[in-house]
Scaffold this motif. Structure first.
Motif, PDB file in Angstrom:
ATOM      1  N   SER A  25       9.902  -7.504   2.239  1.00  0.00           N
ATOM      2  CA  SER A  25       8.387  -8.055   1.944  1.00  0.00           C
ATOM      3  C   SER A  25       8.746  -9.688   1.696  1.00  0.00           C
ATOM      4  O   SER A  25       9.530  -9.950   1.256  1.00  0.00           O
ATOM      5  CB  SER A  25       7.828  -7.325   0.722  1.00  0.00           C
ATOM      6  N   LEU A  26       7.518 -10.169   1.890  1.00  0.00           N
ATOM      7  CA  LEU A  26       7.596 -11.569   1.358  1.00  0.00           C
ATOM      8  C   LEU A  26       7.742 -12.066   0.223  1.00  0.00           C
ATOM      9  O   LEU A  26       8.453 -12.998   0.168  1.00  0.00           O
ATOM     10  CB  LEU A  26       5.949 -12.082   2.062  1.00  0.00           C
ATOM     11  N   LEU A  27       7.390 -10.924  -0.710  1.00  0.00           N
ATOM     12  CA  LEU A  27       7.655 -11.402  -1.944  1.00  0.00           C
ATOM     13  C   LEU A  27       9.114 -11.252  -2.299  1.00  0.00           C
ATOM     14  O   LEU A  27       9.727 -12.106  -3.284  1.00  0.00           O
ATOM     15  CB  LEU A  27       6.906 -10.263  -2.733  1.00  0.00           C
ATOM     16  N   ALA A  28       9.911 -10.304  -1.822  1.00  0.00           N
ATOM     17  CA  ALA A  28      11.478 -10.223  -1.994  1.00  0.00           C
ATOM     18  C   ALA A  28      12.066 -11.456  -1.390  1.00  0.00           C
ATOM     19  O   ALA A  28      12.865 -11.943  -2.051  1.00  0.00           O
ATOM     20  CB  ALA A  28      11.876  -8.876  -1.362  1.00  0.00           C
ATOM     21  N   GLN A  29      11.351 -12.004  -0.223  1.00  0.00           N
ATOM     22  CA  GLN A  29      12.104 -13.182  -0.006  1.00  0.00           C
ATOM     23  C   GLN A  29      11.768 -14.320  -0.707  1.00  0.00           C
ATOM     24  O   GLN A  29      12.702 -15.224  -0.837  1.00  0.00           O
ATOM     25  CB  GLN A  29      11.376 -13.388   1.587  1.00  0.00           C
ATOM     26  N   ALA A  30      10.669 -14.428  -1.131  1.00  0.00           N
ATOM     27  CA  ALA A  30      10.448 -15.478  -2.383  1.00  0.00           C
ATOM     28  C   ALA A  30      11.413 -15.417  -3.625  1.00  0.00           C
ATOM     29  O   ALA A  30      11.870 -16.307  -4.089  1.00  0.00           O
ATOM     30  CB  ALA A  30       9.011 -15.376  -2.765  1.00  0.00           C
ATOM     31  N   GLY A  31      11.984 -14.248  -3.917  1.00  0.00           N
ATOM     32  CA  GLY A  31      12.741 -14.055  -4.899  1.00  0.00           C
ATOM     33  C   GLY A  31      13.968 -14.654  -4.476  1.00  0.00           C
ATOM     34  O   GLY A  31      14.624 -15.236  -5.426  1.00  0.00           O
ATOM     35  N   ARG A  32      14.633 -14.261  -3.368  1.00  0.00           N
ATOM     36  CA  ARG A  32      15.841 -14.850  -2.932  1.00  0.00           C
ATOM     37  C   ARG A  32      15.859 -16.284  -2.783  1.00  0.00           C
ATOM     38  O   ARG A  32      16.706 -16.926  -2.966  1.00  0.00           O
ATOM     39  CB  ARG A  32      15.897 -14.056  -1.395  1.00  0.00           C
ATOM     40  N   ASP A  33      14.548 -16.877  -2.572  1.00  0.00           N
ATOM     41  CA  ASP A  33      14.305 -18.203  -2.398  1.00  0.00           C
ATOM     42  C   ASP A  33      14.089 -18.944  -3.813  1.00  0.00           C
ATOM     43  O   ASP A  33      13.831 -20.164  -3.774  1.00  0.00           O
ATOM     44  CB  ASP A  33      13.363 -18.746  -1.214  1.00  0.00           C
ATOM     45  N   HIS A  34      13.738 -18.213  -4.846  1.00  0.00           N
ATOM     46  CA  HIS A  34      13.386 -18.798  -6.018  1.00  0.00           C
ATOM     47  C   HIS A  34      12.118 -19.627  -5.772  1.00  0.00           C
ATOM     48  O   HIS A  34      12.150 -20.729  -6.398  1.00  0.00           O
ATOM     49  CB  HIS A  34      14.557 -19.673  -6.687  1.00  0.00           C
ATOM     50  N   ALA A  35      11.125 -19.070  -5.109  1.00  0.00           N
ATOM     51  CA  ALA A  35       9.804 -19.895  -4.600  1.00  0.00           C
ATOM     52  C   ALA A  35       8.917 -19.685  -5.789  1.00  0.00           C
ATOM     53  O   ALA A  35       8.717 -18.800  -6.581  1.00  0.00           O
ATOM     54  CB  ALA A  35       9.473 -19.415  -3.293  1.00  0.00           C
ATOM     55  N   VAL A  36       7.756 -20.388  -5.882  1.00  0.00           N
ATOM     56  CA  VAL A  36       6.528 -20.228  -6.546  1.00  0.00           C
ATOM     57  C   VAL A  36       5.686 -19.602  -5.907  1.00  0.00           C
ATOM     58  O   VAL A  36       5.475 -19.660  -4.708  1.00  0.00           O
ATOM     59  CB  VAL A  36       6.008 -21.706  -6.988  1.00  0.00           C
ATOM     60  N   VAL A  37       5.093 -18.527  -6.553  1.00  0.00           N
ATOM     61  CA  VAL A  37       4.284 -17.739  -5.816  1.00  0.00           C
ATOM     62  C   VAL A  37       3.081 -17.433  -6.711  1.00  0.00           C
ATOM     63  O   VAL A  37       2.953 -17.465  -7.953  1.00  0.00           O
ATOM     64  CB  VAL A  37       4.853 -15.992  -5.585  1.00  0.00           C
ATOM     65  N   GLU A  38       1.725 -17.034  -5.976  1.00  0.00           N
ATOM     66  CA  GLU A  38       0.561 -16.714  -6.604  1.00  0.00           C
ATOM     67  C   GLU A  38       0.429 -15.504  -6.179  1.00  0.00           C
ATOM     68  O   GLU A  38       0.321 -15.090  -4.952  1.00  0.00           O
ATOM     69  CB  GLU A  38      -0.558 -17.676  -6.377  1.00  0.00           C
ATOM     70  N   VAL A  39       0.214 -14.388  -7.016  1.00  0.00           N
ATOM     71  CA  VAL A  39      -0.052 -13.027  -6.792  1.00  0.00           C
ATOM     72  C   VAL A  39      -1.188 -12.426  -7.173  1.00  0.00           C
ATOM     73  O   VAL A  39      -1.948 -12.888  -8.284  1.00  0.00           O
ATOM     74  CB  VAL A  39       1.186 -12.099  -6.976  1.00  0.00           C
ATOM     75  N   VAL A  40      -1.935 -11.343  -6.611  1.00  0.00           N
ATOM     76  CA  VAL A  40      -2.826 -10.538  -7.011  1.00  0.00           C
ATOM     77  C   VAL A  40      -2.206  -9.379  -7.252  1.00  0.00           C
ATOM     78  O   VAL A  40      -1.749  -8.670  -6.186  1.00  0.00           O
ATOM     79  CB  VAL A  40      -4.061 -10.441  -6.063  1.00  0.00           C
ATOM     80  N   ALA A  41      -2.168  -8.610  -8.659  1.00  0.00           N
ATOM     81  CA  ALA A  41      -1.589  -7.509  -8.774  1.00  0.00           C
ATOM     82  C   ALA A  41      -2.414  -6.670  -9.820  1.00  0.00           C
ATOM     83  O   ALA A  41      -3.142  -7.078 -10.475  1.00  0.00           O
ATOM     84  CB  ALA A  41      -0.223  -7.652  -9.237  1.00  0.00           C
ATOM     85  N   THR A  42      -1.955  -5.345 -10.080  1.00  0.00           N
ATOM     86  CA  THR A  42      -2.686  -4.426 -10.779  1.00  0.00           C
ATOM     87  C   THR A  42      -1.548  -3.886 -11.899  1.00  0.00           C
ATOM     88  O   THR A  42      -0.198  -3.468 -11.554  1.00  0.00           O
ATOM     89  CB  THR A  42      -2.996  -3.161 -10.068  1.00  0.00           C
ATOM     90  N   VAL A  43      -1.889  -3.920 -13.133  1.00  0.00           N
ATOM     91  CA  VAL A  43      -0.989  -3.627 -14.123  1.00  0.00           C
ATOM     92  C   VAL A  43      -0.631  -2.025 -14.107  1.00  0.00           C
ATOM     93  O   VAL A  43      -1.444  -1.416 -14.282  1.00  0.00           O
ATOM     94  CB  VAL A  43      -1.288  -4.218 -15.474  1.00  0.00           C
ATOM     95  N   ARG A  44       0.761  -1.888 -14.163  1.00  0.00           N
ATOM     96  CA  ARG A  44       1.119  -0.416 -13.861  1.00  0.00           C
ATOM     97  C   ARG A  44       1.938  -0.008 -15.166  1.00  0.00           C
ATOM     98  O   ARG A  44       2.150   1.281 -15.224  1.00  0.00           O
ATOM     99  CB  ARG A  44       1.891  -0.237 -12.786  1.00  0.00           C
ATOM    100  N   SER A  45       2.191  -0.723 -16.204  1.00  0.00           N
ATOM    101  CA  SER A  45       2.941  -0.221 -17.303  1.00  0.00           C
ATOM    102  C   SER A  45       2.518  -1.025 -18.391  1.00  0.00           C
ATOM    103  O   SER A  45       1.924  -2.197 -18.553  1.00  0.00           O
ATOM    104  CB  SER A  45       4.431  -0.314 -17.341  1.00  0.00           C
ATOM    105  N   ASP A  46       2.631  -0.715 -19.768  1.00  0.00           N
ATOM    106  CA  ASP A  46       2.258  -1.356 -20.870  1.00  0.00           C
ATOM    107  C   ASP A  46       3.390  -2.253 -21.187  1.00  0.00           C
ATOM    108  O   ASP A  46       4.781  -2.153 -20.861  1.00  0.00           O
ATOM    109  CB  ASP A  46       2.519  -0.240 -22.315  1.00  0.00           C
ATOM    110  N   PRO A  47       2.827  -3.690 -21.490  1.00  0.00           N
ATOM    111  CA  PRO A  47       3.797  -4.622 -21.738  1.00  0.00           C
ATOM    112  C   PRO A  47       4.831  -4.248 -22.910  1.00  0.00           C
ATOM    113  O   PRO A  47       4.652  -3.663 -23.715  1.00  0.00           O
ATOM    114  CB  PRO A  47       3.067  -5.993 -22.147  1.00  0.00           C
ATOM    115  N   ARG A  48       6.001  -4.666 -22.643  1.00  0.00           N
ATOM    116  CA  ARG A  48       7.241  -4.560 -23.628  1.00  0.00           C
ATOM    117  C   ARG A  48       7.715  -5.744 -24.056  1.00  0.00           C
ATOM    118  O   ARG A  48       7.787  -6.939 -23.164  1.00  0.00           O
ATOM    119  CB  ARG A  48       8.227  -3.768 -22.707  1.00  0.00           C
ATOM    120  N   GLU A  49       7.994  -5.945 -25.238  1.00  0.00           N
ATOM    121  CA  GLU A  49       8.424  -7.101 -25.808  1.00  0.00           C
ATOM    122  C   GLU A  49       9.782  -7.059 -26.275  1.00  0.00           C
ATOM    123  O   GLU A  49      10.293  -5.982 -26.726  1.00  0.00           O
ATOM    124  CB  GLU A  49       7.541  -7.541 -27.205  1.00  0.00           C
TER     125      GLU A  49
END
Length: 815
Positions: A109-133
């Motif tokens: 996916s384009l997002l995985a490629q961005a991760g390999r390139d350490h690129a800055v991304v802007e995403v639209v997403a749906t929260v799927r889990s409770d935040p963990r600290e």
């Protein structure tokens, strides 16, 4: 209870082996059908598991080669009519195809490629889990992590619509904003992508958030209801004690945010952590309670089995469809199927094998999850052993007692080699602890769920139910605390392949022995007394000295140094990163009283194990760094010390006082913050003053000398070369016989400082295979150049310094 028309009593579908009275025949005879273990599907299931693990571990070209080889092997086996081989290869091929398809979907996916390139991304997403600290650790500030499903990503002006999982991580102000998110919200956020660190879950990228998340849409109707129920559960615990209020949501929905660090550590030591991880045990014990209540109302047969399905579905929905929850539900359904007329006991391995195969097909990343391995092993152990043991034990004991002992015993024996491979220890109290708490987990879970549901519409009723759930949980809390306090609740065991294989053989022998003894009450009593004695007596390993003077504790990537001042008394400098490791070192060293606790500075790898100290020993007094930074960790340490009524004082250069047969001298404190030896720090706040960790705090470490008859020890914390040069420039007498090497043996050392100590022994405390390269070859070479004998906890475990007389010293290690 009257027999069914099959001649056997109704089986409760809520447990893999038992539902209390009436599940198992009283006679030790074959059950309907074959009572032998059905192993025909075990080999294909293991093949599917191994293939998924391998496909996720190797590059794609090799993974495609594995798939092609399996296809060829399946065809060859079918041609030769070697059906087991063909079946295993075909099942493995299905696993390889599913793993390849899903990794291809996520990894290309384009997002995985961005991760390999350490690129800055802007995403639209749906929260799927409770935040963990997560608290500060390894030089990193406190952080929050939340899992999302990304629907759109914009990278370098290119927008792509997709549907892949990802993780959002944030610290500082962004952390608080991330913690405020709710499951089901649709958000947009900007951040820098990187490759995921967790290889046990499907994740396209890890995104470090750099802007405040903007909410585009609220949660849907179902998520809104669930969020309210979970929030109401927390609110319903307002009339309970803090420990009860933290534990009930953890047991019911896996929300550990309210658990105190001390209770969490005691759960880990007592072998009860799985109860707060939404495991199959929670579901099984809840099913036992619900179905036992239904049985009391006259529900029988398939009506009883059918009732279990809405319970399982409600469990999945309320606890979110996280991998651990899906895994727990699957194992619960295995238990349900295994209680059928022909599935009971060892033949239930059929259902377990099918469940493993289906789960690996649906989520190949489970093949690399330790939690999945533990869950499958526990279920297998219960199916193979618990039923037979219960039938034999019920000849002389009540059904409830047989169930409470045999089920956790079977699960513990089956999972112990895996637990040891993970932790390097063997729990001596886990079976007894789990047997004692088992009757209370079901009521707590059901009452907690009822409190959450009632609290949405009738808060007062929710509080009343929450209060009842809290007092049911009080027994679990008491058992955890008492089990963790036992002298030998855990024993160290090497996590090497050979040692784990030896432990596997010992567990198999123990299962065989139990099978022969459990029908005889006197022999069972003797075995139980031996188990209790094993928890109360901790043998010293061969060759470990009773007359040690200094111990550098193996606490992982951190520091903890003991200097003996009496038979069971010592000065402790720092506490390492984890309470369990710190408590283990004190127990192994037979220390029950800490005459002086020195906190060199407030980094997590030096203060994280503080709760473990109080679990084992009394602390008479504490000497702490005057630089209260990082603020959060410093406040936690001060709060813990105050909570145990431990007198504390800030270190200042020139301090001298006696501690039993020893004496302490503060040579330097807070030099990194003030720039001078022992310089004062205004109001306890240095140049960082925030939540993160910095080099200034390392350099502020307390530099002190402990002198005992015949020996002196120089303790240095994490001070770097700049602080070391300050000490040299101040003309301090740095001479000592033993040097605790600064900063885990990092390269940031001043050679003149090392030479000025004149030490004969250098102790390096570092974690095995740590990511920092500590200790560095450069530092080791410098120590050797000054004729110091170096001992390392990462290679040798706990290291003791012993005095032999006439100024001679001996080093002894546990490995």
């Amino acid at each position: 209870m009257s027999p069914s028309r099959d001649g056997y009593r109704d089986a409760d579908p809520g447990h893999p082996v038992t539902d209390g009275p009436g599940t198992w025949p009283d006679r030790d005879e074959p059950l309907p059908g074959s009572a032998r273990a059905d192993l025909r599907l075990v080999a294909p299931a293991l093949c599917a598991w191994a293939v998924a693990w391998a496909v996720l571990a190797v590059p794609h070209p090799i993974a495609w080669g594995i798939g092609a080889a399996l296809g060829g092997l399946a065809a060859w086996g079918a041609h030769r009519k070697r059906w087991l081989l063909a079946g295993c290869a075909l099942v493995g091929l299905s696993s390889a195809v599913c793993a390849l398809a899903q990794t291809e979907l996520v990894g290309t996916s384009l997002l995985a490629q961005a991760g390999r390139d350490h690129a800055v991304v802007e995403v639209v997403a749906t929260v799927r889990s409770d935040p963990r600290e997560f608290g500060a650790r390894a030089g990193l500030p406190p952080a929050a992590v939340v899992r999302v499903s990304v629907q759109q990503a914009q990278i370098h002006g290119q927008t792509s619509r997709l549907r892949v999982p990802a993780e959002l991580v944030a610290s500082g102000d962004r952390r608080r904003e991330l913690m405020a998110l709710g499951v089901g919200q649709r958000i947009t956020v900007l951040g820098k992508a990187s490759e995921p660190s967790d290889r046990t879950r499907a994740t396209a990228a890890r995104i470090a958030v750099s802007s405040a998340p903007r909410i585009l849409a609220p949660p849907g109707p179902l998520d809104t209801v669930l969020n309210r129920v979970r929030a109401a559960l927390v609110s319903s615990m307002s009339a309970s004690t803090p420990e009860q209020a933290g534990l009930v949501p953890a047991l019911v929905v896996g929300d550990v945010s309210g658990l105190s660090s001390s209770l969490e550590a005691d759960f880990k030591t007592a072998g009860l952590t799985h109860l707060t991880a939404v495991s199959g045990t929670n579901l099984t014990l809840m099913l036992i309670f619900v179905l036992s209540c239904a049985r009391m109302l006259g529900v029988r047969g398939w009506a009883l089995r059918t009732l279990a399905f809405p319970v399982v579905i409600g469990f999945i929905v309320l606890c979110r469809s996280e991998p651990s929850v899906v895994r727990a539900a699957a194992m619960g359904l295995v238990a349900l199927a295994a209680t059928g007329r022909r599935g009971v006991g060892p033949p239930g391995l059929r259902q377990l094998s099918v469940a493993v195969w289906v789960l690996v097909l649906a989520d190949p990343w489970l093949a690399r999850s330790w939690g999945f391995a533990l869950s499958a092993a526990a279920t297998g152990g219960i199916l193979c052993w618990a039923g037979r043991w219960q039938r034999r034990m019920r000849r002389w004991a009540g059904a409830w007692l047989a169930e409470s002992i045999c089920v956790p015993l079977a699960a513990q024996i089956a999972t112990q080699p895996l637990v040891t491979a993970l932790s390097g220890s063997v729990s001596m109290s886990a079976v007894a602890a789990n047997a004692l708490v088992a009757p209370f987990v079901g009521p707590v879970t059901v009452l907690g769920m009822a409190a959450g549901a009632a609290g949405v519409v009738l808060p007062s009723v929710g509080v009343a139910l929450g209060w009842l759930a809290g007092w049911c949980a009080e027994t679990i809390i008491l058992v955890a605390h008492r089990a963790a306090d036992l002298p030998a609740t855990t024993l160290s065991w090497p996590a090497t392949p050979l040692a784990v294989m030896v432990l596997c053989a010992m567990c198999a022998a123990l299962a065989w022995l139990i099978d022969r003894l459990i029908a005889r009450p006197l022999l069972c009593l003797l075995l139980a007394l031996a188990a209790v004695g094993a928890c109360l007596w901790r043998p010293q390993p061969p060759g470990w000295p009773d007359d040690w003077t200094v111990i550098s504790c193996d606490v992982g990537q951190g520091d903890a140094t003991l200097v003996r001042t009496g038979p069971t008394t010592a000065i402790l400098v720092d506490t390492g990163p984890e309470p369990d490791a710190m408590a283990g070192c004190l127990r192994n060293s037979a220390i029950t009283r800490v005459a002086l606790l020195v906190i060199s500075h407030f980094h997590a790898d030096h203060v994280g194990g503080l709760d473990g100290v109080y679990r084992v020993a009394r602390v008479d007094a504490a000497l702490i760094n005057p630089l209260a930074s990082p603020v959060r960790e410093a406040a936690r340490v001060r709060e813990t010390l105050a909570g145990h009524a431990t007198p504390m004082r800030s270190a200042a250069a020139g301090d001298r006082f006696g501690v039993g047969t020893a004496s302490w001298q503060t040579l330097q404190a807070a030099a990194g913050a003030a720039g001078t030896a022992g310089g004062a720090v205004k109001d306890g706040v240095g140049p960082t003053g925030g939540e993160g960790e910095s080099a200034a705090e390392n350099d502020s470490s307390i530099l002190g000398r402990i002198s005992v008859p015949g020996l002196s020890v120089l303790v240095t914390g994490d001070m770097g070369a700049s602080a070391q040069r300050i000490a040299l420039a101040s003309g301090l007498d740095l001479h000592a016989d033993v040097l605790k090497v600064p900063h885990h043996g990092s390269a940031d050392q001043d050679e003149d400082f090392l030479a000025a100590t004149g030490a004969r022994v250098a102790l390096v405390s570092a974690g095995k295979d740590n990511g920092y390269g500590h200790p560095t070859p450069r530092t080791l070479a410098r120590l050797a150049r000054h004729a110091m004998t170096t001992a390392r906890t990462d290679q040798q475990g706990d290291v003791a310094v012993r005095q032999l007389g006439e100024g001679r010293l001996q080093l002894v290690s546990r490995r």
